[in-house]
Write an enzyme that holds these catalytic residues in place. Structure first.
Site, mmCIF file in Angstrom:
data_model
loop_
_atom_site.group_PDB
_atom_site.id
_atom_site.type_symbol
_atom_site.label_atom_id
_atom_site.label_comp_id
_atom_site.label_asym_id
_atom_site.label_seq_id
_atom_site.Cartn_x
_atom_site.Cartn_y
_atom_site.Cartn_z
ATOM 1 N N HIS A 153 -44.722 -32.111 64.593
ATOM 2 C CA HIS A 153 -45.881 -31.368 64.509
ATOM 3 C C HIS A 153 -47.071 -32.058 63.534
ATOM 4 C CE1 HIS A 153 -43.262 -28.373 65.781
ATOM 5 N NE2 HIS A 153 -43.911 -27.761 66.214
ATOM 6 N N ASP B 105 -43.910 -58.155 58.440
ATOM 7 C CA ASP B 105 -45.182 -58.861 59.266
ATOM 8 C C ASP B 105 -45.974 -59.879 58.245
ATOM 9 O OD1 ASP B 105 -47.267 -59.197 61.218
ATOM 10 O OD2 ASP B 105 -48.384 -57.968 59.669
#
Length: 162
Positions: free
Chosen positions: A77, A130
């Site tokens: 949610h 990364d």
């Protein structure tokens, strides 16, 4: 299928209806880690990675990931997060430098923030990878796990094996 709240009458996944649940303060803390080599450790700690300040970028990535968890995890949610914090520590005592990541999330709402904390810790770890992969692609991410959570119907949880 009545016992499984995440399935509809056809036995297919659904987003659970939480409209009748009361709002409570809920917190969650998740952990992850990135094992790096000595070169990456020195480059991160001296701010010498070509892409920039690794920990600052990873911290922002973790916060952004927590805020966008429903975009990544289909049945989550959207939540009004009240606080997100991502912190880092180094463990250099074991078999090589390891960046320890801690993500804590807080809300006042009808469902918990475990997934937001786990997503924040994961995104921070992936961002470190990364930003440092040009130096060495051999980094190891994880384990990633829920350390503790408070609030809600299921009560509090504190991991015992950490």
């Amino acid at each position: 299928m009545a016992d499984f709240t995440h399935f509809n009458e056809q036995g297919r996944a659904r987003m659970v209806d939480i409209s009748e649940k009361g709002e409570t303060v809920r917190t969650a803390v998740a952990r992850s880690s990135v094992q790096v080599n000595e070169v990456i450790y020195k480059k991160i700690t001296t701010n010498d990675i070509a892409k920039g300040d690794v920990l600052s970028v990873a911290q922002v990535a973790g916060i952004m990931a927590a805020k966008n968890t429903p975009d990544w995890i289909p049945m989550c949610h959207p939540l009004p997060l009240k606080g997100v914090d991502v912190t880092f520590d180094w463990d250099t005592a074991q078999g090589g430098p390891e960046l320890l990541i801690r993500a804590s999330v807080k809300t006042k709402g009808s469902t918990g923030v475990e997934m937001e904390a786990l997503t924040a810790a994961s995104a921070a770890a992936l961002t470190v990878y990364d930003m440092c992969k040009a130096v060495d692609k051999g980094m190891v991410i994880g384990p990633t796990y829920l350390e503790e959570k408070t609030g809600g119907k299921s009560g509090d949880f504190k991991r015992q094996d950490t």
